[in-house]
Design an enzyme around this catalytic site. Sequence first.
Site, PDB file in Angstrom:
ATOM      1  N   GLY A   1      67.064  22.531   5.469  1.00 33.59           N
ATOM      2  CA  GLY A   1      66.522  23.152   6.391  1.00 33.59           C
ATOM      3  C   GLY A   1      65.463  24.330   6.267  1.00 33.59           C
ATOM      4  O   GLY A   1      64.698  24.853   7.193  1.00 33.59           O
TER       5      GLY A   1
ATOM      6  N   GLU B   1      71.290  20.696   0.927  1.00 33.86           N
ATOM      7  CA  GLU B   1      70.415  19.252   0.828  1.00 33.86           C
ATOM      8  C   GLU B   1      68.926  19.784   1.328  1.00 33.86           C
ATOM      9  O   GLU B   1      68.397  19.315   2.475  1.00 33.86           O
ATOM     10  CB  GLU B   1      70.774  18.489   2.102  1.00 33.86           C
ATOM     11  N   PRO B   2      68.054  20.367   0.592  1.00 35.41           N
ATOM     12  CA  PRO B   2      66.752  20.664   0.850  1.00 35.41           C
ATOM     13  C   PRO B   2      65.972  19.422   0.641  1.00 35.41           C
ATOM     14  O   PRO B   2      65.861  18.840  -0.132  1.00 35.41           O
ATOM     15  CB  PRO B   2      66.435  21.821  -0.153  1.00 35.41           C
ATOM     16  N   GLY B   3      64.946  19.478   1.641  1.00 33.00           N
ATOM     17  CA  GLY B   3      63.900  18.380   1.544  1.00 33.00           C
ATOM     18  C   GLY B   3      62.653  19.066   1.555  1.00 33.00           C
ATOM     19  O   GLY B   3      62.012  18.881   0.480  1.00 33.00           O
ATOM     20  N   ARG B   4      62.317  19.645   2.737  1.00 33.63           N
ATOM     21  CA  ARG B   4      60.904  20.144   2.756  1.00 33.63           C
ATOM     22  C   ARG B   4      60.439  21.138   1.671  1.00 33.63           C
ATOM     23  O   ARG B   4      59.464  21.197   1.223  1.00 33.63           O
ATOM     24  CB  ARG B   4      60.968  20.683   4.234  1.00 33.63           C
TER      25      ARG B   4
ATOM     26  N   ARG C   1      52.688  14.628  11.706  1.00 38.28           N
ATOM     27  CA  ARG C   1      53.322  15.798  12.139  1.00 38.28           C
ATOM     28  C   ARG C   1      52.330  16.491  13.215  1.00 38.28           C
ATOM     29  O   ARG C   1      52.845  17.295  13.919  1.00 38.28           O
ATOM     30  CB  ARG C   1      53.536  16.874  10.965  1.00 38.28           C
TER      31      ARG C   1
ATOM     32  N   TYR D   1      54.272  17.035  16.676  1.00 40.76           N
ATOM     33  CA  TYR D   1      54.699  18.437  17.259  1.00 40.76           C
ATOM     34  C   TYR D   1      53.966  19.607  17.092  1.00 40.76           C
ATOM     35  O   TYR D   1      54.435  20.515  16.893  1.00 40.76           O
ATOM     36  CB  TYR D   1      56.188  18.666  16.593  1.00 40.76           C
TER      37      TYR D   1
ATOM     38  N   CYS E   1      42.766   5.572  16.534  1.00 37.24           N
ATOM     39  CA  CYS E   1      42.478   5.427  17.914  1.00 37.24           C
ATOM     40  C   CYS E   1      43.529   6.122  18.973  1.00 37.24           C
ATOM     41  O   CYS E   1      44.037   5.474  19.690  1.00 37.24           O
ATOM     42  CB  CYS E   1      42.190   3.999  18.368  1.00 37.24           C
TER      43      CYS E   1
ATOM     44  N   TYR F   1      57.309  15.106   4.665  1.00 39.30           N
ATOM     45  CA  TYR F   1      57.302  14.404   5.959  1.00 39.30           C
ATOM     46  C   TYR F   1      55.923  14.041   6.543  1.00 39.30           C
ATOM     47  O   TYR F   1      55.543  14.281   7.570  1.00 39.30           O
ATOM     48  CB  TYR F   1      57.921  15.499   7.251  1.00 39.30           C
TER      49      TYR F   1
END
Length: 432
Positions: free
Chosen positions: A250, A293-296, A329, A333, A360, A389
């Site tokens: 996170g 658990e880092p992703g970004r 992305r 959001y 489109c 992501y």
Amino acid sequence: MNNPFLWPDTTTLQAGRLWIGGCDTTALAEEYGTPLYLFDETTLRATMRAYRKAFAAAYPAECRIHYASKAFLNTAVAQIAAQESLGLDVVSAAELLTAQRAGLAAEHVHVHGNAKTADELLRALEYGVGAIVIDNRDEIARLAALTASRSTVQAVLLRIAPNVTGDTHAHISTGATDAKFGLPLDTLDAAVEQVLAAPGLRLIGLHAHIGSQLFEPEDLAEAVAVLVAQAARIRARYGVVIGEISPGGGLGVPYTADTPPADLGRYARTLAATLVEQCRVHGLTPLPRLTIEPGRSIVARAGVALYRVVARKPGYYLHIDGGMADNIRPALYGARYTALLANRAADPAGPPIHVAGRYCESGDVLLRDAPLGHAEPGDLLAVATSGAYTLSMASNYNLTPRPAVLLLTNGVARLIQRRETEADLLARDLWL
Ligand SMILES: Cc1ncc(COP(=O)(O)O)c(C=O)c1O
């Protein structure tokens, strides 16, 4: 570069052109075509090492860093994670297969997901993964049935919904009781009893993941406190020692110059100190293993997306050859990015302009009010912090092939994922 927190460590400008990993991005676009995703190996490995170092320094017991592969996965990235002694979190059979192909030790693979199929669970059992992170009680029933006749016992963690929410966009906030993930706290005991009644399962830990793009470690520490309190309660009530606490990933990254970078050291120290203190308060010894658990924050800044400017709507838009199919992305959001013209990076900025994707949907606008130099069709747009992501959520909207991916290292560009072809796109279609 004027903002090193947004671009890979190896980024330079040479004769007005953007270079990454010792490679001229303009030349790469010529050779490999666009859209093109570039990953800087130096930045990727340095970030993985920084994570390991920060947590090893902060936490006095065992600590594991698992890269959350949903942020971006292919075989080469999984190989790098394995070489850097990271584990991997996977959510699907193909992510699991990628971990296997990359040679990750099964014990360092955790399987996540709120709707794991029986087939996915079976594949995880056959691989002998380190743990399956159970999301809900139906999953326990399914796993209990699948493991009943097996000779080996599968380690599991229970994912709780700690009712802790961080300060982030609703689409990536996951810790509330009514979020779609995890067991509400008032159902945890029933879940524990269900696991304890299954001879093929062994409860080793508790997990929570409260959301993504979080900058305040205190929010994550709050989740740690809930996890420890629950671990203490479970030990008191059932005599089960919870040996692993996993507060998820996170940690946020800046996408624009107005966001300061998160402090990895402070994040590690805050989580570790909270875990140690809460274990002391609740009399939990020995200290549990801490899994992060880092992703970004592992992969975002290592990645740069390269697009070709195709056309203009003067005063309003530049039209590029990619967009929401390779990076959803902004449309999903309202995510913001930072960009420059890779082949004329030293040009003075002109009036702000929007950058429209080629798809489109009028929501397919990759950047709004971008302060770019004057751009013509044929120029190249480089978008920073594009590693996380983006491709992992890519689609084939408008039947467009997904981009190629290069790994850049000391002046060498290696193709680690080829561009999809029209033949790939049509391969699944059957004639009437
Ligand atoms: C269970 C779990 N762990 C870890 C992560 C990684 O989060 P991030 O990429 O924000 O570090 C996610 C992302 O949604 C997740 O769902």
